[in-house]
Scaffold this active site. Structure first.
Site, PDB file in Angstrom:
ATOM      1  N   ARG A 293       0.841  -1.198   0.000  1.00 57.12           N
ATOM      2  CA  ARG A 293       0.000   0.000   0.000  1.00 57.12           C
ATOM      3  C   ARG A 293       0.873   1.244   0.000  1.00 57.12           C
ATOM      4  NH1 ARG A 293      -2.989  -3.610   3.333  1.00 57.12           N
ATOM      5  NH2 ARG A 293      -5.033  -4.051   2.420  1.00 57.12           N
TER       6      ARG A 293
ATOM      7  N   LYS B  94      -3.162  -1.568   7.425  1.00 57.21           N
ATOM      8  CA  LYS B  94      -4.559  -1.199   7.292  1.00 57.21           C
ATOM      9  C   LYS B  94      -5.402  -2.313   7.901  1.00 57.21           C
ATOM     10  CE  LYS B  94      -8.089   0.015   3.890  1.00 57.21           C
ATOM     11  NZ  LYS B  94      -8.410   0.125   2.448  1.00 57.21           N
TER      12      LYS B  94
ATOM     13  N   HIS C 218      -1.368   3.737  -5.977  1.00 55.24           N
ATOM     14  CA  HIS C 218      -2.067   2.508  -5.600  1.00 55.24           C
ATOM     15  C   HIS C 218      -2.168   1.534  -6.761  1.00 55.24           C
ATOM     16  CE1 HIS C 218      -5.183  -0.086  -3.826  1.00 55.24           C
ATOM     17  NE2 HIS C 218      -4.842   0.442  -2.671  1.00 55.24           N
TER      18      HIS C 218
ATOM     19  N   ARG D  54      -0.290  -1.941  -7.074  1.00 54.19           N
ATOM     20  CA  ARG D  54      -0.850  -3.168  -6.477  1.00 54.19           C
ATOM     21  C   ARG D  54      -1.728  -3.892  -7.484  1.00 54.19           C
ATOM     22  NH1 ARG D  54      -0.896  -3.911  -1.130  1.00 54.19           N
ATOM     23  NH2 ARG D  54      -3.096  -4.476  -0.901  1.00 54.19           N
TER      24      ARG D  54
ATOM     25  N   HIS E  13      -4.119  -8.817   1.971  1.00 44.78           N
ATOM     26  CA  HIS E  13      -5.570  -8.868   1.921  1.00 44.78           C
ATOM     27  C   HIS E  13      -6.045  -9.895   2.938  1.00 44.78           C
ATOM     28  CE1 HIS E  13      -5.947  -7.181  -2.442  1.00 44.78           C
ATOM     29  NE2 HIS E  13      -5.686  -6.256  -1.538  1.00 44.78           N
TER      30      HIS E  13
ATOM     31  N   TYR F  37      -2.847 -17.500   6.330  1.00 47.19           N
ATOM     32  CA  TYR F  37      -2.022 -17.171   5.177  1.00 47.19           C
ATOM     33  C   TYR F  37      -0.840 -16.285   5.542  1.00 47.19           C
ATOM     34  CZ  TYR F  37      -5.847 -19.125   2.500  1.00 47.19           C
ATOM     35  OH  TYR F  37      -6.791 -19.974   1.993  1.00 47.19           O
TER      36      TYR F  37
END
Length: 414
Positions: free
Chosen positions: A244, A271, A341, A344, A369, A379
């Site tokens: 990010r 985030k 951005h 990404r 994510h 993960y």
């Protein structure tokens, strides 16, 4: 003799009267003049006891209004009702009304939830309420706020072009009403009746370069960038690391282990929800040799400070959030073509289309994510680190292969 406005206005406190002076107007009404001001009072008897009723303060309450209040109290006495108890009930009803107003319930809900929210979300939640809802329905009690009334308020927000804010306010108002139902302030939530009433939000995806040929052109343009070395490095790492933009520009040297080729972003800098910021794992970003080379090149320039990309004005802050976007504009990329951005989206798209051997789950984990469900956090565990290292090296090598196929950039260079 009854009082007159002229007489009352001329009255002064008598320093010799320690408890003040009283001036009668008849039928129990009198003006009590003290050093602190002039007070309307009514003397009466109820249930065999002598009582006093406060009717207000002069000049806020004038003579004529004081007399009307006295007459209302006398009518209550004639009906065998204590005017003092009536006033207490009215005062309590007013307090309850204020306590059960939309604004009061909203602020109470906000105070309960803010510790679980991020500071920015909590601030934005209340700021939107203060700006757009409180002025129109803040003083109203929840049961009196109807769906049409609330819609008319949200329409005002829509008319100034803030469609997304209108939808956000609809959601936050719904939170307040649900809390009102839970605490007994209302029985239903009118927000549910506004489903589909607002203008839809047209989702616009972040501008990004998604085709290999255009990505190659962009990468070479970055390598030939003639602006600030730190800005060039930020552009290069934006492509190589696809994190990010906020994590790129706020990157700290203490997060970087060049020896073991690892960038470790603390949980509180990610985030995430406030709870996950406090309790979550850091986010690991393996560094390909190309990324390590970029960092080593700028280390002599900024390695003495806190930030990898410090502000040009002061090293106490990271570079501006607009720096990378501004550099892209100088290179000839409009805001509709590429943004900070967008790196990404570029990585996610090209990894899926051009490096299909990389597991989508590993890519999503490296993008940070969060997956839903009981396996969501799995993960980000250490056993996936080798797969992440392979991913980041493969991606960096793929970017190099793209540049090798480009002879000359078609964009202007800064």
């Amino acid at each position: 003799m009854p009082l007159t406005d002229t007489f009352i206005k001329a009255l002064k406190h008598d320093p010799g009267a320690s408890v003040g002076s009283k001036y009668s107007d008849g039928h129990g009404l009198y003006l009590h003049v003290k050093e602190s001001g002039k007070y309307w009072r009514m003397a009466y008897r109820f249930g065999g006891k002598q009582k006093t009723l406060a009717l207000g303060t002069y000049p806020t309450i004038g003579l004529a209004q004081a007399r009307r209040r006295r007459d209302e109290a006398r009518e209550q006495l004639a009906s065998n009702v204590d005017p003092g108890l009536v006033k207490q009930a009215q005062k309590l009803a007013l307090a309850n009304a204020q306590e059960n107003s939309f604004e009061a319930v909203a602020r109470e809900f906000h105070a309960i939830k803010r510790n679980a929210w991020s500071e920015s979300y909590a601030e934005k939640w209340l700021r939107n309420m203060v700006k757009d809802l409180f002025p129109h329905v803040g003083r109203m009690q929840l049961p009196s706020i109807t769906a049409p009334l609330l819609l008319s308020v949200l329409r005002k927000v829509e008319k100034r072009g803030a469609r997304e804010t209108a939808h956000t306010l609809r959601q936050t108002a719904g939170q307040v009403f649900r809390y009102g139902i839970q605490t007994g302030r209302c029985e239903r939530n009118p927000v549910a009746d506004l489903q589909g009433a607002l203008e839809p939000i047209v989702v616009k995806h972040m501008a990004a370069v998604l085709e290999p040929s255009r990505a190659a052109e962009l990468l070479l343009a970055i390598d030939l960038y003639q602006g600030q070395p730190t800005t060039k490095a930020a552009l290069q790492l934006s492509a190589l690391l696809f994190q990010r933009p906020g994590n790129i520009r706020a990157m700290e040297w203490e997060w970087i282990d060049l020896k073991h080729a690892m960038l470790t972003i603390p949980s509180q800098s990610m985030k995430r929800t406030k709870m996950h910021k406090l309790n979550g794992r850091p986010h690991f970003v393996p560094l390909a040799p190309q990324a390590v080379a970029v960092l080593k090149e700028i280390q002599p320039l900024t390695g003495h400070g806190k930030y990898v990309f410090p502000s040009l004005l002061t090293g106490e802050r990271p570079m501006s959030e607009n720096t990378v976007n501004t550099a892209l504009r100088r290179m000839g990329y409009s805001g509709d073509e590429m943004t900070a951005h967008g790196f990404r989206a570029m990585a996610r798209t090209l990894l899926a289309e051009r490096l299909p051997d990389i597991s989508p789950d590993v890519v999503e984990a490296q993008l940070a994510h969060v997956k839903s469900g009981p396996l969501g956090a799995a993960y980000d565990r250490a056993e996936y680190m080798e797969q992440r290292r392979i991913l980041m090296r493969a991606w960096a090598n793929y970017l190099d292969s793209l540049k090798d196929g480009v002879i000359k950039p078609q964009r202007k260079l800064a």
